[in-house]
Design a protein around this motif. Structure first.
Motif, PDB file in Angstrom:
ATOM      1  N   PRO B 160      -9.608 -15.472  44.518  1.00  0.00           N
ATOM      2  CA  PRO B 160     -10.552 -14.647  43.753  1.00  0.00           C
ATOM      3  C   PRO B 160     -11.495 -15.539  42.941  1.00  0.00           C
ATOM      4  O   PRO B 160     -11.109 -16.615  42.492  1.00  0.00           O
ATOM      5  CB  PRO B 160      -9.640 -13.831  42.839  1.00  0.00           C
ATOM      6  N   PRO B 173     -13.327 -10.335  43.751  1.00  0.00           N
ATOM      7  CA  PRO B 173     -12.777 -10.813  45.028  1.00  0.00           C
ATOM      8  C   PRO B 173     -13.661 -11.891  45.658  1.00  0.00           C
ATOM      9  O   PRO B 173     -14.884 -11.863  45.511  1.00  0.00           O
ATOM     10  CB  PRO B 173     -12.772  -9.553  45.915  1.00  0.00           C
ATOM     11  N   SER B 176     -17.146 -11.227  47.917  1.00  0.00           N
ATOM     12  CA  SER B 176     -17.697  -9.949  47.481  1.00  0.00           C
ATOM     13  C   SER B 176     -19.179 -10.114  47.163  1.00  0.00           C
ATOM     14  O   SER B 176     -19.694 -11.225  47.090  1.00  0.00           O
ATOM     15  CB  SER B 176     -16.938  -9.448  46.253  1.00  0.00           C
ATOM     16  N   ASN B 224     -13.397 -11.015  56.164  1.00  0.00           N
ATOM     17  CA  ASN B 224     -12.715  -9.879  55.537  1.00  0.00           C
ATOM     18  C   ASN B 224     -11.968  -9.033  56.569  1.00  0.00           C
ATOM     19  O   ASN B 224     -10.904  -8.477  56.280  1.00  0.00           O
ATOM     20  CB  ASN B 224     -13.712  -9.016  54.757  1.00  0.00           C
ATOM     21  N   LYS B 227      -8.849 -10.798  57.236  1.00  0.00           N
ATOM     22  CA  LYS B 227      -8.010 -10.608  56.050  1.00  0.00           C
ATOM     23  C   LYS B 227      -7.346  -9.233  56.097  1.00  0.00           C
ATOM     24  O   LYS B 227      -6.129  -9.105  55.954  1.00  0.00           O
ATOM     25  CB  LYS B 227      -8.894 -10.757  54.798  1.00  0.00           C
TER      26      LYS B 227
END
Lengths: 342, 342
Positions: B160, B173, B176, B224, B227
């Motif tokens: 993060p 995050p 982001s 992502n 992820k």
């Protein structure tokens, strides 16, 4: 009332057993219930009382398990959809007097029977079966839950698709030729997969044949991305399978459906749309009810003599196809036929 | 002429050694050249003749290696960019009389120094550094090649991002706040990453600070997706790292570039665009030349007394920043400053 042993108590095997147990004594043989039974090895003694065996194991275990069943001299309906050529076991089945019905699910299975049925009335030159089992709720990134063995889904995404075009057999990449189509559940994509199987051997008169898979739009690109990234390379595939097994887990009772379209000569359309009913997932229903109808036919001697029998050959006999359609209809699995004239 | 030991002979360490060896006796300590040396354990005897150590190991090994260097009483320029807080080693460095410069690359490194430089002339309320190292040739699916340790890139995609907004520290995050931007190399995307590091401790007067990473458009979504699919879960990450290491391998001599924009108070822009020169990748050049300039300053006693020194504090002394800029410029790494008035 007969003794039936179901090999594999997964999503599909459990429904098969439930449906059969209304009329028969059914035993499920599964690693979960019988940790001492290794279904990849010799389990002959566990099926010795069976009048009929149903092979509902994952594809990777299916071929070797079917050999064991044959050597035990047992008749069997096989829906393990193993990769190997089932006809390679024909001599063995004849030797041991075992009558074996393979690929008796929805696709392969019903679609093969539909093709045989239509070929009785008019020459078929073109056959396209498009089929998929999908969750109702779409969750990114995969928008997919596996209604049967996830390793079989992966195998299916990787194996090049054998198709037939204008009389010539061709091999095209899995997940190729992506197309969008508006269906009763909204826009889906479809792509080539390797699902023709026995039809390539049995229906030599049909000039063009293809099997395609329905998924929510974007699936092929995502899977191809993982493929290009190396996640399906030899070193990685075991771990990737584990990741996808978790990501694709169909939760107990999760709503899913099966959708199939069989297009014959570009004019005749057979369609199926089926949803989960209670404990029985749609994929288990559409696969299992075909399987169980064939099991009944086999118990009554209507499948044939010892050897390997493809669904399109089983359907060709007497009123077998009508019996199977009716067996499914009684359980609210409805196949519809439409002929487009214009 | 001094004895300099470079820990790690990867893409960046090799360029550092080449550049320094024009003026110094340089030894590279790397697992490849010295299979008996475990840089995660005690390597004190291998650095005992060093006048200066440069830590160019991957981040995962960096912190423990730096402790070994400090305990050996050696001065060090650290560009391993380890995750741990470098100031946690300040007392240890003072105890052993070791002067340590950390984070002396391009970002962190030059961007920190630029911020310090601008803060001398006018109060800084807003700082955004956007930076990336990318291959010239874009190959799907990743459109990326790692110009340094791939495990550090992955770590960076997962950790993060600590940022500062209107005087308040926040954690957002990684990957982001994706934005597109037209740059000198075409449209790139940028997203939040955790790169402020020492600035969060040293530049408390700056109300808003963010670090962002440049990539070709689509990268954040793809990472992502992996992820979300579970490929970075604890059980899978080791295999995933191996897959990405292979997919992201920068081939020897493959063209790549570094692009950075440091935006101060929304009006002052510092920019860098640098390309590979022969054996020296751009990432190695922009990281290594900052590192080596600081190494020269350290050898001449201009970095300071024993303890941990962040780049923004090193730049603040005398003409250090100008020396470092000039050191880079002599090697064709050109930082430009522009003030937008309107």
């Amino acid at each position: 009332m007969k003794n039936i042993t179901v090999l594999g108590g997964g999503l599909v095997g459990a429904t098969i057993a439930r449906d059969l147990s209304a009329r028969h004594r059914v035993t499920i043989l599964d690693i979960k219930g019988h940790p001492s039974v290794d279904l990849s090895k010799d389990f002959t003694q566990h099926i010795r009382h069976a009048d009929l065996v149903i092979n509902a194991l994952p594809g990777s275990l299916g071929y070797s398990a079917l050999q064991t069943v044959i050597r035990a001299g047992k008749n069997c309906v096989d829906i393990s959809f193993f990769e190997e050529d089932p006809f390679s076991l024909d001599a063995l089945a004849k030797e041991y007097g075992a009558t074996i019905a393979v690929d008796c699910g929805v696709a392969p299975g019903m679609c093969n029977m539909i093709l045989d049925y239509e070929a009785r009335f008019a020459p078929v030159h073109s056959y396209v079966c498009t089929v998929g089992g999908l969750p109702v709720v779409r969750t990114l990134p995969f928008q997919y839950k596996a209604p049967y063995s996830p390793s079989d889904v992966i195998e299916f995404y990787l194996r090049p698709a054998r198709i037939k075009m204008n009389g010539k057999r061709e091999v095209v990449p899995a997940l190729s030729d992506i197309a969008l189509e508006n269906t009763c559940v909204g826009t889906l994509e479809s792509f080539n997969t390797d699902g023709l199987r026995t039809l390539l051997t049995t229906m030599t008169d049909v000039e063009s044949m293809r099997e395609r898979t329905y998924r929510y739009p974007g699936t092929a690109q995502l899977i191809n991305t993982l493929k290009d990234a190396g996640f399906f390379d030899r070193e990685a595939i075991q771990m990737t399978t584990e990741v996808l097994r978790r990501a694709w887990k169909l939760e107990p009772g999760e709503d899913e459906f099966t959708i199939m379209k069989v297009l014959i000569n570009d004019t005749i359309e057979w369609r199926l749309y089926d949803k989960r009913v209670g404990e029985d997932s749609s994929m288990a229903r559409v696969t299992g009810f075909t399987c169980n109808a064939v099991a009944e036919l086999m118990l009554s001697g209507a499948v044939g003599t010892p050897g390997i029998h493809a669904p399109e050959k089983i359907a060709a006999q007497e009123n077998n196809f009508e019996f199977i359609l009716e067996y499914a209809r009684e359980r609210d699995v409805i196949y519809t036929r439409r002929e487009n004239t214009a």
